[in-house]
Design a protein around this motif. Sequence first.
Motif, PDB file in Angstrom:
ATOM      1  N   ILE A 110       0.849  -1.191   0.000  1.00 27.40           N
ATOM      2  CA  ILE A 110       0.000   0.000   0.000  1.00 27.40           C
ATOM      3  C   ILE A 110       0.885   1.242   0.000  1.00 27.40           C
ATOM      4  N   ALA A 111       0.800   2.041  -1.054  1.00 25.97           N
ATOM      5  CA  ALA A 111       1.542   3.296  -1.152  1.00 25.97           C
ATOM      6  C   ALA A 111       0.562   4.437  -0.949  1.00 25.97           C
ATOM      7  N   ASN A 112       0.556   5.005   0.243  1.00 23.82           N
ATOM      8  CA  ASN A 112      -0.412   6.030   0.614  1.00 23.82           C
ATOM      9  C   ASN A 112       0.308   7.130   1.383  1.00 23.82           C
ATOM     10  N   LEU A 154      -0.447   7.300   5.149  1.00 20.95           N
ATOM     11  CA  LEU A 154       0.182   6.182   5.846  1.00 20.95           C
ATOM     12  C   LEU A 154       1.663   6.471   6.069  1.00 20.95           C
ATOM     13  N   PHE A 155       2.351   6.923   5.021  1.00 21.70           N
ATOM     14  CA  PHE A 155       3.777   7.210   5.140  1.00 21.70           C
ATOM     15  C   PHE A 155       4.020   8.363   6.116  1.00 21.70           C
ATOM     16  N   TYR A 156       3.143   9.348   6.087  1.00 19.61           N
ATOM     17  CA  TYR A 156       3.253  10.484   7.012  1.00 19.61           C
ATOM     18  C   TYR A 156       3.096  10.013   8.458  1.00 19.61           C
ATOM     19  N   ASN A 157       2.133   9.138   8.691  1.00 19.61           N
ATOM     20  CA  ASN A 157       1.934   8.605  10.042  1.00 19.61           C
ATOM     21  C   ASN A 157       3.148   7.805  10.503  1.00 19.61           C
ATOM     22  N   ALA A 205       6.424  10.178   1.872  1.00 16.58           N
ATOM     23  CA  ALA A 205       5.116  10.827   1.882  1.00 16.58           C
ATOM     24  C   ALA A 205       5.123  12.070   1.002  1.00 16.58           C
ATOM     25  N   LEU A 206       6.253  12.775   0.974  1.00 16.39           N
ATOM     26  CA  LEU A 206       6.352  14.012   0.198  1.00 16.39           C
ATOM     27  C   LEU A 206       6.141  13.770  -1.290  1.00 16.39           C
ATOM     28  N   GLN A 207       6.508  12.599  -1.777  1.00 21.92           N
ATOM     29  CA  GLN A 207       6.307  12.284  -3.188  1.00 21.92           C
ATOM     30  C   GLN A 207       4.829  12.153  -3.528  1.00 21.92           C
ATOM     31  N   LEU A 208       4.019  11.824  -2.547  1.00 22.97           N
ATOM     32  CA  LEU A 208       2.585  11.644  -2.762  1.00 22.97           C
ATOM     33  C   LEU A 208       1.765  12.842  -2.289  1.00 22.97           C
ATOM     34  N   ALA A 256      11.582   3.254  -2.545  1.00 26.00           N
ATOM     35  CA  ALA A 256      11.253   1.865  -2.233  1.00 26.00           C
ATOM     36  C   ALA A 256      10.448   1.814  -0.940  1.00 26.00           C
ATOM     37  N   VAL A 257       9.782   0.697  -0.719  1.00 28.39           N
ATOM     38  CA  VAL A 257       9.044   0.492   0.529  1.00 28.39           C
ATOM     39  C   VAL A 257       9.484  -0.846   1.105  1.00 28.39           C
TER      40      VAL A 257
END
Length: 264
Positions: free
Chosen positions: A62-64, A67-70, A91-94, A257-258
């Motif tokens: 999941i790329a959100n 979510l990444f910010y949290n 998160a900045l990319q999204l 990457a994740v």
Amino acid sequence: MSRYAILLIQTLLGTAAALLLLYAPSAASPFARQFISGIEAYQAERYIEAIEEWQAIADGGIANGELFYNLGNAHLKADHLGPAILWYERALQLLPNDPDLHFNLNYARSLTKDTPEESTPPIVRILFFWKYQLSRRIVTIAAVTGNILFWLLFSGWRLTRRRGLLRAAVATSVPALIFVLTAAFNFYETAHLKQAIILPDTVSVRSGFQKTDTELFVLHAGAKVQVVRDSKKHYQIGYSAGKTGWVDRNAAGLIDAVPPSPSK
């Protein structure tokens, strides 16, 4: 129905289908409960537990941006500066225009010990502002939409020979071309110009793979580096002019990457 009207309908349907594919959400999230559990853990100041819950979602593909910010917030609360900056950067990319994200990322950066040279001159950010103000997804959508709109108008001119359609097609071609080229560069940048964040508190950058190799310089948690080359277990990184060396892969997290959650 005229040939032009049929062409118009077909093109509009094609545009709608393309946008639907780009915007379509993932299958109904089996991770909803985990996300809520992470929020509950975070609010109870159980930050490691929150990280584990949200990391499991990211590991599921999941790329959100939220979510990444949290994840960045939880790592920062847990005093994991490197991973916090890594997830904020992802998160900045999204969410390129999120003010809270920018504030937290800038605060986290202020805690780092290394001050690299600015890789992108300010004038470039001003002249090509759309690349830095819009997410890659939005740029891609704009490229697809602009391209379809151009061909719609151009085809309409070919069918009707109305000069207004030709002028509109020419006017549309400029922003369409700009976004197509920007999307192409974003793709190239993702594939070939990889950036990473240093994760541990301190990392020795060496002239080779072995711990006995010469220590060239030291980096600290949160430093952003360019990945020049990679091997199975190491990255060759560039930090600023004249500073290049090798680090263990686990010491640097790729922004694009994740991977599984790195240790502190």
